[in-house]
Design an enzyme around this catalytic site. Structure first.
Site, PDB file in Angstrom:
ATOM      1  N   ASP A   9      35.410  50.238  46.473  1.00 36.31           N
ATOM      2  CA  ASP A   9      35.553  50.294  47.946  1.00 36.31           C
ATOM      3  C   ASP A   9      34.865  51.462  48.658  1.00 36.31           C
ATOM      4  O   ASP A   9      35.459  52.068  49.575  1.00 36.31           O
ATOM      5  CB  ASP A   9      37.044  50.291  48.326  1.00 36.31           C
ATOM      6  N   HIS A  70      40.667  47.389  59.275  1.00 36.36           N
ATOM      7  CA  HIS A  70      39.555  48.023  58.549  1.00 36.36           C
ATOM      8  C   HIS A  70      38.890  46.975  57.679  1.00 36.36           C
ATOM      9  O   HIS A  70      39.508  45.980  57.316  1.00 36.36           O
ATOM     10  CB  HIS A  70      40.070  49.184  57.687  1.00 36.36           C
ATOM     11  N   LYS A  95      37.682  41.400  47.352  1.00 33.79           N
ATOM     12  CA  LYS A  95      39.145  41.295  47.336  1.00 33.79           C
ATOM     13  C   LYS A  95      39.691  41.498  48.735  1.00 33.79           C
ATOM     14  O   LYS A  95      38.983  41.967  49.621  1.00 33.79           O
ATOM     15  CB  LYS A  95      39.736  42.343  46.394  1.00 33.79           C
ATOM     16  N   CYS A 139      43.458  51.826  46.067  1.00 29.88           N
ATOM     17  CA  CYS A 139      42.717  50.813  45.323  1.00 29.88           C
ATOM     18  C   CYS A 139      42.204  51.310  43.973  1.00 29.88           C
ATOM     19  O   CYS A 139      42.141  50.543  43.018  1.00 29.88           O
ATOM     20  CB  CYS A 139      41.594  50.251  46.182  1.00 29.88           C
TER      21      CYS A 139
HETATM   22  C1  VGL Z   1      42.562  50.583  50.538  1.00 25.55           C
HETATM   23  C2  VGL Z   1      44.274  50.928  52.024  1.00 25.55           C
HETATM   24  C3  VGL Z   1      44.113  49.680  52.556  1.00 25.55           C
HETATM   25  C4  VGL Z   1      41.701  51.114  49.447  1.00 25.55           C
HETATM   26  C5  VGL Z   1      42.383  49.309  51.049  1.00 25.55           C
HETATM   27  O1  VGL Z   1      40.565  50.609  49.275  1.00 25.55           O
HETATM   28  O2  VGL Z   1      42.147  52.045  48.732  1.00 25.55           O
HETATM   29  N1  VGL Z   1      43.517  51.379  51.014  1.00 25.55           N
HETATM   30  N2  VGL Z   1      43.147  48.897  52.042  1.00 25.55           N
HETATM   31 ZN    ZN Z   2      42.470  47.075  52.974  1.00 23.70          ZN
END
Ligand code: VGL
Ligand code: ZN
Length: 194
Positions: A9, A70, A95, A139
């Site tokens: 991510d 987001h 995902k 994540c």
């Molecule tokens: C994530 C919060 C919400 C991450 C994704 O990628 O760690 N954190 N969505």
């Molecule tokens: Zn997220």
């Protein structure tokens, strides 16, 4: 069997200036690029996971979740950081696209052929994943723990992760938990690909 790099991510919304910034998230990019080069030079696969939400999802505050909007599909915030060395033929794992689920782990994701991530790794002959990226306490942690549950060896890249730290110390606790549950750790100066 072989190792693979999993870059979790590293998208604009998780970097400074994004919608859900991890403080200094973009600082992981130059280090991750070094790991990417290293794995490529060794002929080992590199996977990039991405958080890829629909406009409306239970993951977002407006619809009962905890997060501001987001990484909405197709937006600039959802794109990988521009400096990250994502090759045009990169292996991308998507995902978070189910509007009814709040998922964090790369292992909830699928490749462009629709294979679950664990299946894609197995078919590639991967038994050991090196995990870095964002966010350490969400994540990255979920991906590492699911990897261990799925009987992969897991090594966390200590110098290439950063966390949200909703509560101070969350990232450190996340790393401790990954280690407690069986993950190893390394840094770019120490890494030996096994
Ligand atoms: C994530 C919060 C919400 C991450 C994704 O990628 O760690 N954190 N969505
Ligand atoms: Zn997220």
């Amino acid at each position: 069997m072989k190792s693979a790099l999993v870059v979790v991510d590293v998208q604009n919304d998780f970097c400074d200036g994004g919608a859900l910034p991890v403080k200094g998230g973009q600082k992981t990019v130059p280090v991750l690029n070094k790991y990417i080069e290293l794995f490529k030079a060794a002929g080992l696969p590199v996977y990039f996971t991405r958080d890829w939400h629909p406009q409306r999802t239970v993951h977002f505050k407006e619809y009962g979740g905890v997060w501001p909007q987001h990484c909405v599909q197709g937006t600039r915030g959802a794109e990988f950081h521009t400096e990250l060395k994502v090759a045009p033929d990169a292996k991308v794992i998507t995902k978070g696209d189910d509007p009814d689920k709040d998922s964090y782990s790369g292992f909830d994701g699928k490749d462009p052929q629709g294979r679950k991530f664990a299946q894609a790794l197995k078919e590639e002959g991967v038994d050991h994943i090196y995990v870095g990226g964002l966010a350490a306490d969400y994540c990255v942690k979920a991906t590492a723990l699911d990897g261990l549950k799925g009987r992969f060896r897991v090594t966390v890249l200590l110098d290439a992760v950063k966390g949200v730290d909703v509560k101070e110390g969350d990232s450190e606790r996340a790393i401790d938990e990954m280690i407690e549950k069986g993950a190893g750790t390394t840094t770019i100066d120490e890494v030996e690909l096994v």
